[in-house]
Design a protein around this motif. Structure first.
Motif, mmCIF file in Angstrom:
data_model
loop_
_atom_site.group_PDB
_atom_site.id
_atom_site.type_symbol
_atom_site.label_atom_id
_atom_site.label_comp_id
_atom_site.label_asym_id
_atom_site.label_seq_id
_atom_site.Cartn_x
_atom_site.Cartn_y
_atom_site.Cartn_z
ATOM 1 N N THR A 301 -7.098 -7.662 -2.637
ATOM 2 C CA THR A 301 -7.637 -6.402 -1.904
ATOM 3 C C THR A 301 -6.315 -5.602 -1.493
ATOM 4 O OG1 THR A 301 -7.848 -7.464 0.490
ATOM 5 C CG2 THR A 301 -9.984 -6.436 -1.462
ATOM 6 N N THR A 302 -5.566 -4.450 -1.065
ATOM 7 C CA THR A 302 -4.405 -4.141 -0.394
ATOM 8 C C THR A 302 -4.291 -4.590 1.088
ATOM 9 O OG1 THR A 302 -4.657 -2.481 -1.766
ATOM 10 C CG2 THR A 302 -3.113 -2.407 -0.101
ATOM 11 N N SER A 303 -3.682 -4.683 1.315
ATOM 12 C CA SER A 303 -2.772 -5.287 2.924
ATOM 13 C C SER A 303 -2.371 -4.135 2.956
ATOM 14 C CB SER A 303 -2.664 -6.827 2.633
ATOM 15 O OG SER A 303 -1.493 -6.949 3.589
ATOM 16 N N HIS A 304 -1.296 -3.541 2.503
ATOM 17 C CA HIS A 304 -0.638 -2.861 3.372
ATOM 18 C C HIS A 304 0.652 -2.201 1.732
ATOM 19 C CE1 HIS A 304 2.323 -6.480 3.041
ATOM 20 N NE2 HIS A 304 3.364 -5.093 2.724
ATOM 21 N N THR A 305 0.949 -1.303 1.970
ATOM 22 C CA THR A 305 1.728 -0.436 1.239
ATOM 23 C C THR A 305 4.023 -0.657 0.904
ATOM 24 O OG1 THR A 305 2.168 1.912 1.415
ATOM 25 C CG2 THR A 305 -0.123 1.073 0.191
ATOM 26 N N TYR A 306 4.161 -0.154 0.001
ATOM 27 C CA TYR A 306 6.450 -0.028 0.568
ATOM 28 C C TYR A 306 6.255 0.547 -0.761
ATOM 29 C CZ TYR A 306 7.705 -3.174 -2.451
ATOM 30 O OH TYR A 306 7.590 -4.708 -3.323
ATOM 31 N N HIS A 307 7.406 1.286 0.176
ATOM 32 C CA HIS A 307 8.101 2.426 -0.659
ATOM 33 C C HIS A 307 10.026 2.047 -0.918
ATOM 34 C CE1 HIS A 307 7.734 5.146 1.772
ATOM 35 N NE2 HIS A 307 8.980 6.197 1.575
ATOM 36 N N TYR A 308 10.950 1.859 -2.205
ATOM 37 C CA TYR A 308 12.333 2.177 -1.229
ATOM 38 C C TYR A 308 12.512 4.143 -1.135
ATOM 39 C CZ TYR A 308 11.205 -1.927 -2.887
ATOM 40 O OH TYR A 308 11.464 -3.687 -3.818
#
Length: 314
Positions: A301-308
């Motif tokens: 399951t998704t904990s968090h997201t990130y991007h650049y």
């Protein structure tokens, strides 16, 4: 494996000792066994008395470790350590000859110790010296709101990524074909032949090998192909405390939909559990629907997201 070796003679009677661990090599010099704890054990072949395959220790059922997104992202950074790292306050500047954005971006967590415009100018200058683009890793939730707002204003977002987690116990028991998977401490040429991120550039290749082998406790998994043929599947796992990170899961196109990716992850999960980990995590790009579907089936399951965010130069 469990192996028995001749240790010594006492009163003309042989004394034997047993070692249990992962058999990582066997050549003309002898065998190397990596136990659950401690240093690898080398055994000259002439002292080998017996050996047998034993199943992994059962992974204990335990809830996910309690870790917030910021700390999990820090753990992930240590599991993919850049060749060159430099602190900027609580931020970490990372460079690895352009091998992956993760190893060539600033991890902007905490206070850089400078006003935000000055900190971003320092980031641009540091990467310009290395002829690299200035990428900033932005996590949600976790990155300070002023930083996110400024980056939204300055730079375009790239590679939105999901960080997904699951308890290890269930993953270690998933699927079949576990006996086909081989583990090693190093990525050999066969493993690297299937790893699609390695290029022909010598500088990038050198950086890739350093990043891949970096981390607290790293394991490489391989499903061998037919004799003389490349491997069917590979994977990488790095273990730090209660967490195990899975990555580099690759399967030959003609060998897909046979459960090989699941077998690779299950064996790596079992090994991580033997070293005391209870939670697993991975990073998957948000547009990779096929991989996300697989990880859904495995209980992630998704904990968090990130991007650049790419900073403009000048």
């Amino acid at each position: 494996m469990s192996v028995r070796r001749l240790s010594e003679f006492v009163d003309d009677r042989p004394v034997f000792r047993d070692s249990i661990g992962v058999l990582t090599s066997w050549d003309d010099l002898g065998l190397t066994i990596v136990p659950r704890t401690g240093d690898p054990v080398f055994l000259p072949e002439k002292l080998l008395v017996a050996g047998k395959v034993v199943p992994p220790f059962p992974a204990r059922r335990a809830p996910l470790p309690v870790t917030d997104p910021v700390e999990l992202q820090r753990i992930a950074g240590r599991g993919w350590p850049a060749v060159e790292q430099q602190p900027l306050g609580a931020w970490t500047l990372r460079a690895s000859a352009g091998f992956t954005r993760r190893a060539n971006s600033v991890q902007a967590l905490g206070d850089p110790g400078l006003p935000l415009p000055d900190a971003l100018a320092a980031v641009r200058a540091w990467y310009a010296e290395r002829e690299l683009p200035s990428y900033v890793e932005v996590i949600t939730p976790g990155s300070p709101e002023p930083l996110r707002a400024e980056l939204d204003r300055l730079g375009a977002g790239y590679a939105p990524t999901l960080v997904r987690t699951t308890p290890l116990a269930g993953l270690a028991r998933t699927g079949g074909g576990h006996d086909r998977v081989r583990l090693a401490r190093t990525a050999d040429p066969a493993w690297l032949s299937l790893y699609r991120r390695v290029t022909g550039d010598p500088a990038v290749e050198e950086a890739a090998l350093r990043v891949l082998h970096g981390g607290p406790s790293v394991w490489f998994a391989t499903v061998p192909g037919a004799p003389g043929q490349p491997p069917l599947a590979i994977g990488r796992c790095v273990i730090e405390g209660p967490w195990a990170c899975f990555g580099a899961i690759e399967v030959q196109p003609y060998a897909r939909r046979a459960g090989l990716a699941t077998a690779v992850m299950a064996v790596l999960a079992a090994r991580a559990a033997e070293e005391g980990a209870s939670g697993g995590y991975l990073q998957v790009e948000a547009e990779n629907a096929g991989a996300i579907a697989l990880y859904d089936r495995l209980g992630f399951t998704t904990s968090h997201t990130y991007h650049y965010a790419l900073l403009p130069q000048g």
